[in-house]
Write a protein that holds these residues in place. Structure first.
Motif, PDB file in Angstrom:
ATOM      1  N   VAL A  41       0.816  -1.216   0.000  1.00 26.69           N
ATOM      2  CA  VAL A  41       0.000   0.000   0.000  1.00 26.69           C
ATOM      3  C   VAL A  41       0.853   1.271   0.000  1.00 26.69           C
ATOM      4  O   VAL A  41       0.590   2.206  -0.759  1.00 26.69           O
ATOM      5  CB  VAL A  41      -0.947   0.031   1.219  1.00 26.69           C
ATOM      6  N   TYR A  42       1.877   1.312   0.864  1.00 26.27           N
ATOM      7  CA  TYR A  42       2.667   2.536   1.032  1.00 26.27           C
ATOM      8  C   TYR A  42       4.139   2.315   0.690  1.00 26.27           C
ATOM      9  O   TYR A  42       4.725   1.295   1.056  1.00 26.27           O
ATOM     10  CB  TYR A  42       2.571   3.039   2.480  1.00 26.27           C
ATOM     11  N   SER A  43       4.721   3.302   0.034  1.00 26.90           N
ATOM     12  CA  SER A  43       6.136   3.214  -0.336  1.00 26.90           C
ATOM     13  C   SER A  43       7.038   3.269   0.887  1.00 26.90           C
ATOM     14  O   SER A  43       8.195   2.838   0.837  1.00 26.90           O
ATOM     15  CB  SER A  43       6.493   4.354  -1.302  1.00 26.90           C
ATOM     16  N   TRP A  44       6.526   3.782   2.007  1.00 29.85           N
ATOM     17  CA  TRP A  44       7.326   3.943   3.222  1.00 29.85           C
ATOM     18  C   TRP A  44       7.024   2.868   4.267  1.00 29.85           C
ATOM     19  O   TRP A  44       7.386   3.011   5.433  1.00 29.85           O
ATOM     20  CB  TRP A  44       7.086   5.328   3.836  1.00 29.85           C
ATOM     21  N   ALA A  45       6.379   1.792   3.880  1.00 31.48           N
ATOM     22  CA  ALA A  45       6.048   0.717   4.826  1.00 31.48           C
ATOM     23  C   ALA A  45       7.305   0.274   5.581  1.00 31.48           C
ATOM     24  O   ALA A  45       8.362   0.081   4.983  1.00 31.48           O
ATOM     25  CB  ALA A  45       5.439  -0.471   4.088  1.00 31.48           C
ATOM     26  N   GLY A  46       7.184   0.129   6.879  1.00 29.47           N
ATOM     27  CA  GLY A  46       8.312  -0.277   7.711  1.00 29.47           C
ATOM     28  C   GLY A  46       9.184   0.868   8.179  1.00 29.47           C
ATOM     29  O   GLY A  46      10.117   0.659   8.948  1.00 29.47           O
ATOM     30  N   LYS A  47       8.878   2.088   7.752  1.00 23.46           N
ATOM     31  CA  LYS A  47       9.647   3.265   8.163  1.00 23.46           C
ATOM     32  C   LYS A  47       8.822   4.110   9.128  1.00 23.46           C
ATOM     33  O   LYS A  47       7.613   4.282   8.924  1.00 23.46           O
ATOM     34  CB  LYS A  47      10.029   4.115   6.944  1.00 23.46           C
ATOM     35  N   ASP A  48       9.475   4.629  10.167  1.00 23.77           N
ATOM     36  CA  ASP A  48       8.754   5.491  11.096  1.00 23.77           C
ATOM     37  C   ASP A  48       8.782   6.937  10.592  1.00 23.77           C
ATOM     38  O   ASP A  48       9.389   7.242   9.548  1.00 23.77           O
ATOM     39  CB  ASP A  48       9.290   5.362  12.524  1.00 23.77           C
ATOM     40  N   ARG A  49       8.148   7.823  11.346  1.00 23.84           N
ATOM     41  CA  ARG A  49       8.064   9.227  10.910  1.00 23.84           C
ATOM     42  C   ARG A  49       9.428   9.898  10.854  1.00 23.84           C
ATOM     43  O   ARG A  49       9.680  10.761  10.005  1.00 23.84           O
ATOM     44  CB  ARG A  49       7.117   9.995  11.835  1.00 23.84           C
ATOM     45  N   ALA A  50      10.347   9.486  11.725  1.00 20.75           N
ATOM     46  CA  ALA A  50      11.706  10.045  11.683  1.00 20.75           C
ATOM     47  C   ALA A  50      12.414   9.599  10.405  1.00 20.75           C
ATOM     48  O   ALA A  50      13.105  10.395   9.754  1.00 20.75           O
ATOM     49  CB  ALA A  50      12.491   9.610  12.910  1.00 20.75           C
ATOM     50  N   ASP A  51      12.254   8.326  10.050  1.00 21.40           N
ATOM     51  CA  ASP A  51      12.845   7.814   8.808  1.00 21.40           C
ATOM     52  C   ASP A  51      12.326   8.584   7.595  1.00 21.40           C
ATOM     53  O   ASP A  51      13.042   8.788   6.613  1.00 21.40           O
ATOM     54  CB  ASP A  51      12.514   6.329   8.616  1.00 21.40           C
ATOM     55  N   MET A  52      11.064   9.006   7.679  1.00 24.66           N
ATOM     56  CA  MET A  52      10.432   9.716   6.567  1.00 24.66           C
ATOM     57  C   MET A  52      10.746  11.210   6.577  1.00 24.66           C
ATOM     58  O   MET A  52      10.394  11.922   5.631  1.00 24.66           O
ATOM     59  CB  MET A  52       8.907   9.525   6.639  1.00 24.66           C
ATOM     60  N   GLY A  53      11.378  11.691   7.643  1.00 19.25           N
ATOM     61  CA  GLY A  53      11.668  13.109   7.739  1.00 19.25           C
ATOM     62  C   GLY A  53      10.466  13.942   8.144  1.00 19.25           C
ATOM     63  O   GLY A  53      10.406  15.143   7.862  1.00 19.25           O
ATOM     64  N   ILE A  54       9.493  13.288   8.817  1.00 18.18           N
ATOM     65  CA  ILE A  54       8.315  14.007   9.296  1.00 18.18           C
ATOM     66  C   ILE A  54       8.539  14.346  10.767  1.00 18.18           C
ATOM     67  O   ILE A  54       8.485  13.473  11.639  1.00 18.18           O
ATOM     68  CB  ILE A  54       7.039  13.158   9.144  1.00 18.18           C
ATOM     69  N   TYR A  55       8.805  15.609  11.048  1.00 20.50           N
ATOM     70  CA  TYR A  55       9.126  16.036  12.407  1.00 20.50           C
ATOM     71  C   TYR A  55       7.971  16.822  13.020  1.00 20.50           C
ATOM     72  O   TYR A  55       6.978  17.110  12.371  1.00 20.50           O
ATOM     73  CB  TYR A  55      10.414  16.855  12.397  1.00 20.50           C
ATOM     74  N   GLY A  56       8.123  17.134  14.277  1.00 21.28           N
ATOM     75  CA  GLY A  56       7.053  17.828  14.992  1.00 21.28           C
ATOM     76  C   GLY A  56       6.038  16.836  15.538  1.00 21.28           C
ATOM     77  O   GLY A  56       6.182  15.627  15.405  1.00 21.28           O
ATOM     78  N   PHE A  57       4.992  17.369  16.163  1.00 18.15           N
ATOM     79  CA  PHE A  57       3.964  16.532  16.773  1.00 18.15           C
ATOM     80  C   PHE A  57       3.052  15.939  15.710  1.00 18.15           C
ATOM     81  O   PHE A  57       2.858  16.510  14.637  1.00 18.15           O
ATOM     82  CB  PHE A  57       3.122  17.337  17.761  1.00 18.15           C
ATOM     83  N   PHE A  58       2.484  14.797  16.029  1.00 19.76           N
ATOM     84  CA  PHE A  58       1.508  14.138  15.168  1.00 19.76           C
ATOM     85  C   PHE A  58       0.254  13.957  16.008  1.00 19.76           C
ATOM     86  O   PHE A  58       0.278  13.284  17.032  1.00 19.76           O
ATOM     87  CB  PHE A  58       2.054  12.792  14.696  1.00 19.76           C
ATOM     88  N   GLY A  59      -0.839  14.582  15.625  1.00 21.18           N
ATOM     89  CA  GLY A  59      -2.065  14.506  16.410  1.00 21.18           C
ATOM     90  C   GLY A  59      -3.134  13.700  15.705  1.00 21.18           C
ATOM     91  O   GLY A  59      -3.212  13.648  14.479  1.00 21.18           O
ATOM     92  N   LYS A  60      -3.975  13.048  16.529  1.00 15.51           N
ATOM     93  CA  LYS A  60      -5.079  12.268  15.993  1.00 15.51           C
ATOM     94  C   LYS A  60      -6.196  12.292  17.014  1.00 15.51           C
ATOM     95  O   LYS A  60      -5.978  11.954  18.179  1.00 15.51           O
ATOM     96  CB  LYS A  60      -4.630  10.834  15.726  1.00 15.51           C
ATOM     97  N   GLU A  61      -7.394  12.697  16.573  1.00 14.88           N
ATOM     98  CA  GLU A  61      -8.527  12.854  17.473  1.00 14.88           C
ATOM     99  C   GLU A  61      -8.117  13.785  18.621  1.00 14.88           C
ATOM    100  O   GLU A  61      -7.715  14.903  18.391  1.00 14.88           O
ATOM    101  CB  GLU A  61      -9.013  11.488  17.965  1.00 14.88           C
ATOM    102  N   ASP A  62      -8.166  13.313  19.867  1.00 17.51           N
ATOM    103  CA  ASP A  62      -7.843  14.170  21.005  1.00 17.51           C
ATOM    104  C   ASP A  62      -6.446  13.921  21.553  1.00 17.51           C
ATOM    105  O   ASP A  62      -6.121  14.359  22.663  1.00 17.51           O
ATOM    106  CB  ASP A  62      -8.862  13.952  22.137  1.00 17.51           C
TER     107      ASP A  62
END
Length: 209
Positions: A62-83
């Motif tokens: 499904v995803y090209s980044w499967a198995g990689k975390d947000r740091a591996d992807m270069g996605i920094y800062g907070f990640f929010g979901k719902e509350d």
């Protein structure tokens, strides 16, 4: 659509053009991978790489980044979901190391004196893992299978997919506030020793005859 969701959409390998289409197709594909995972679990030592291997197995189509975390992807800062707000992307490697080092120091809960202590330990670990929320998508499904492998390693069977989504969500939201009681109760109610499962299956078989 924000940049965060746009990036998720652009990284899919199935040609989905909208988030609704992406999630619909993802559920169909991943449900088949879930069944495979029950019989072909990735090998690992119950460390962070093991968690990543499960994510890759489930989402690699499904995803090209499967198995990689947000740091591996270069996605920094907070990640929010719902509350809930989860670990900052740039802190994931350090926090993941803390969580899995602690798990190893606790001997993967093999020394728990009874099922109550085991359920409490697993709830605390799952709460930490949920707060880490390392992946852009698929955290819940990945961590449930990791908990399954963790329980199996100490002679128990645990299937958190038997719990309704609503009850699991409520327990995880509470856990984000440091209240692990609901999560502990759900885990304890679904923990079974292999001997217990065998007895249950045999008794059901006898009743059906």
């Amino acid at each position: 659509m924000n940049d965060f969701d746009l990036r998720l959409l652009e990284s899919n390998k199935i040609g989905a053009k909208t988030l609704d289409e992406l999630f619909r197709k993802e559920r169909s594909i991943v449900s088949k991978r879930v069944e495979l995972l029950k019989f072909m679990p990735p090998r690992g030592n119950l460390g962070y790489d093991h968690l990543k291997a499960i994510h890759f197995f489930l989402f690699r189509d499904v995803y090209s980044w499967a198995g990689k975390d947000r740091a591996d992807m270069g996605i920094y800062g907070f990640f929010g979901k719902e509350d809930s707000s989860f670990c900052r992307g740039e802190l994931i490697p350090k926090e993941a190391d803390k969580i899995f080092t602690k798990l190893k120091e606790q001997n993967f809960f093999k020394n728990a004196k009874d099922i109550n202590e085991l359920a409490k330990n697993m709830a605390n670990f799952m709460s930490d893992l949920n707060a880490l929320h390392p992946f852009r998508e698929g955290n819940g499904r990945t961590q449930r299978f990791f908990l399954r492998d963790l329980a199996k390693n100490i002679g128990y069977k645990l299937d958190l997919d038997l719990i309704t989504k609503e009850r699991m969500r409520a327990a995880c939201i509470d856990a984000m506030s440091g209240k692990n009681t609901k999560l502990e109760t759900l885990i304890k109610s679904n923990l079974r020793g292999f001997r217990q499962n065998l007895d249950l299956e045999q008794s059901r078989g006898l009743r059906l005859k």
